[in-house]
Scaffold this motif. Structure first.
Motif, PDB file in Angstrom:
ATOM      1  N   PHE A 250      29.681  40.522  40.518  1.00 54.50           N
ATOM      2  CA  PHE A 250      28.599  39.751  41.088  1.00 54.50           C
ATOM      3  C   PHE A 250      27.786  38.935  40.024  1.00 54.50           C
ATOM      4  O   PHE A 250      27.121  38.211  40.525  1.00 54.50           O
ATOM      5  N   SER A 251      28.110  39.095  38.742  1.00 49.61           N
ATOM      6  CA  SER A 251      27.694  38.001  37.867  1.00 49.61           C
ATOM      7  C   SER A 251      28.430  37.040  37.440  1.00 49.61           C
ATOM      8  O   SER A 251      28.263  36.423  36.399  1.00 49.61           O
ATOM      9  N   MET A 252      29.749  36.976  37.942  1.00 49.16           N
ATOM     10  CA  MET A 252      30.629  35.873  37.758  1.00 49.16           C
ATOM     11  C   MET A 252      30.864  34.827  39.022  1.00 49.16           C
ATOM     12  O   MET A 252      30.317  35.312  39.898  1.00 49.16           O
ATOM     13  N   SER A 253      31.163  33.559  38.488  1.00 50.04           N
ATOM     14  CA  SER A 253      31.352  32.628  39.376  1.00 50.04           C
ATOM     15  C   SER A 253      32.799  32.918  40.139  1.00 50.04           C
ATOM     16  O   SER A 253      33.476  33.615  39.528  1.00 50.04           O
ATOM     17  N   GLY A 254      32.920  32.264  41.334  1.00 48.57           N
ATOM     18  CA  GLY A 254      33.987  32.490  41.931  1.00 48.57           C
ATOM     19  C   GLY A 254      35.293  31.953  41.235  1.00 48.57           C
ATOM     20  O   GLY A 254      36.335  32.486  41.296  1.00 48.57           O
ATOM     21  N   ASP A 255      35.093  30.784  40.521  1.00 52.54           N
ATOM     22  CA  ASP A 255      35.918  30.101  39.756  1.00 52.54           C
ATOM     23  C   ASP A 255      36.397  31.083  38.513  1.00 52.54           C
ATOM     24  O   ASP A 255      37.619  31.289  38.368  1.00 52.54           O
TER      25      ASP A 255
ATOM     26  N   LEU B 181      41.754  36.492  37.879  1.00 52.21           N
ATOM     27  CA  LEU B 181      43.139  37.155  38.614  1.00 52.21           C
ATOM     28  C   LEU B 181      44.039  36.457  38.166  1.00 52.21           C
ATOM     29  O   LEU B 181      45.191  37.013  38.280  1.00 52.21           O
ATOM     30  N   ASN B 182      44.001  35.189  37.908  1.00 51.47           N
ATOM     31  CA  ASN B 182      45.393  34.358  37.670  1.00 51.47           C
ATOM     32  C   ASN B 182      45.951  34.854  36.432  1.00 51.47           C
ATOM     33  O   ASN B 182      47.187  35.014  36.298  1.00 51.47           O
TER      34      ASN B 182
ATOM     35  N   LEU C 153      45.410  37.983  35.466  1.00 50.59           N
ATOM     36  CA  LEU C 153      46.355  39.150  35.812  1.00 50.59           C
ATOM     37  C   LEU C 153      47.689  39.107  36.314  1.00 50.59           C
ATOM     38  O   LEU C 153      48.697  39.797  36.100  1.00 50.59           O
ATOM     39  N   ILE C 154      47.820  38.008  37.024  1.00 48.76           N
ATOM     40  CA  ILE C 154      49.231  37.720  37.522  1.00 48.76           C
ATOM     41  C   ILE C 154      50.209  37.391  36.446  1.00 48.76           C
ATOM     42  O   ILE C 154      51.436  38.234  36.193  1.00 48.76           O
ATOM     43  N   THR C 155      49.818  36.656  35.442  1.00 47.24           N
ATOM     44  CA  THR C 155      50.775  36.167  34.390  1.00 47.24           C
ATOM     45  C   THR C 155      50.970  37.349  33.392  1.00 47.24           C
ATOM     46  O   THR C 155      51.961  37.453  32.967  1.00 47.24           O
ATOM     47  N   SER C 156      49.825  38.164  33.345  1.00 50.18           N
ATOM     48  CA  SER C 156      50.146  39.254  32.227  1.00 50.18           C
ATOM     49  C   SER C 156      50.891  40.670  32.920  1.00 50.18           C
ATOM     50  O   SER C 156      50.799  41.702  32.456  1.00 50.18           O
ATOM     51  N   ALA C 157      51.303  40.409  34.151  1.00 46.70           N
ATOM     52  CA  ALA C 157      51.816  41.430  34.951  1.00 46.70           C
ATOM     53  C   ALA C 157      51.231  42.910  34.972  1.00 46.70           C
ATOM     54  O   ALA C 157      51.421  43.997  34.970  1.00 46.70           O
ATOM     55  N   ALA C 158      49.939  42.460  35.236  1.00 40.42           N
ATOM     56  CA  ALA C 158      48.848  43.828  35.521  1.00 40.42           C
ATOM     57  C   ALA C 158      48.680  44.180  36.798  1.00 40.42           C
ATOM     58  O   ALA C 158      48.224  45.108  37.097  1.00 40.42           O
TER      59      ALA C 158
END
Ligand code: FAD
Length: 140
Positions: free
Chosen positions: A117-122, A128-129, A131-136
């Motif tokens: 809620f206090s972060m921009s969409g970017d 999230l990107n 999280l993908i690369t770190s296999a989380a």
């Protein structure tokens, strides 16, 4: 026409494994037939979800999810047309943000806990990107 939608919401009560298991089970069962992929992140009482797929499918699904009494205060963080899916491998992947290392969270947010809620969409998308690369992301 593919789109990616990202939103944040607050759980009605604190998020338990039983709650996320039920939501993930419903998501996996329902999303495949309509061609929707994505991930569901959660921490404390906050959900952060990404839905990717056809514009009609994603829009209809978001409308359905928005009326779910298990959460409230939905905030649309981003809705964009995309050339390709980023979460193609997940009918609905899951990330428990409480288990992500502090440095990753601090890179994009004010505190070492995620508050979309206090972060921009970017910023949310960049997290999230990562999280993908770190296999989380677990689940398929
Ligand atoms: P249900 O009540 O789950 O089931 C309806 C019918 O399916 C019933 O007839 C039942 O008998 C049958 N059924 C139930 N379980 C099974 C089973 N295992 N096998 C076969 N049949 C069964 N929903 C999504 O679809 N996708 C999402 O990505 C998604 N994300 C969510 C994110 C959040 C933060 C929250 C709070 C909810 C989310 N939901 C999602 C849930 C959504 O809001 C609805 O509750 C859900 O889609 C309703 O599913 P349903 O219509 O299958 O109803």
């Amino acid at each position: 026409m593919l789109v990616r939608l990202m939103y944040a919401s607050r759980a009605k009560s604190s998020i338990t494994t039983s709650l996320t298991d039920t939501i993930l089970e419903q998501s996996k069962r329902n999303n495949s037939p309509i061609g929707v992929t994505g991930i569901l992140c959660f921490s404390d009482d906050v959900f952060l979800q990404v839905l990717e797929g056809g514009r009609q499918a994603v829009t209809s699904l978001y409308s359905k999810i928005a009326t779910d009494p298990r959460h409230h205060s939905l905030q649309l963080l981003s809705f964009k047309e995309i050339d390709e899916r980023r979460f193609v491998n997940w009918r609905m992947g899951q990330v428990n943000l409480a288990k992500i290392n502090t440095a990753t969270l601090l890179k994009y947010s004010e505190q070492a806990s995620v508050n979309p809620f206090s972060m921009s969409g970017d910023q949310c998308e960049a997290l999230l990107n990562e999280l993908i690369t770190s296999a989380a992301i677990s689940g398929r």
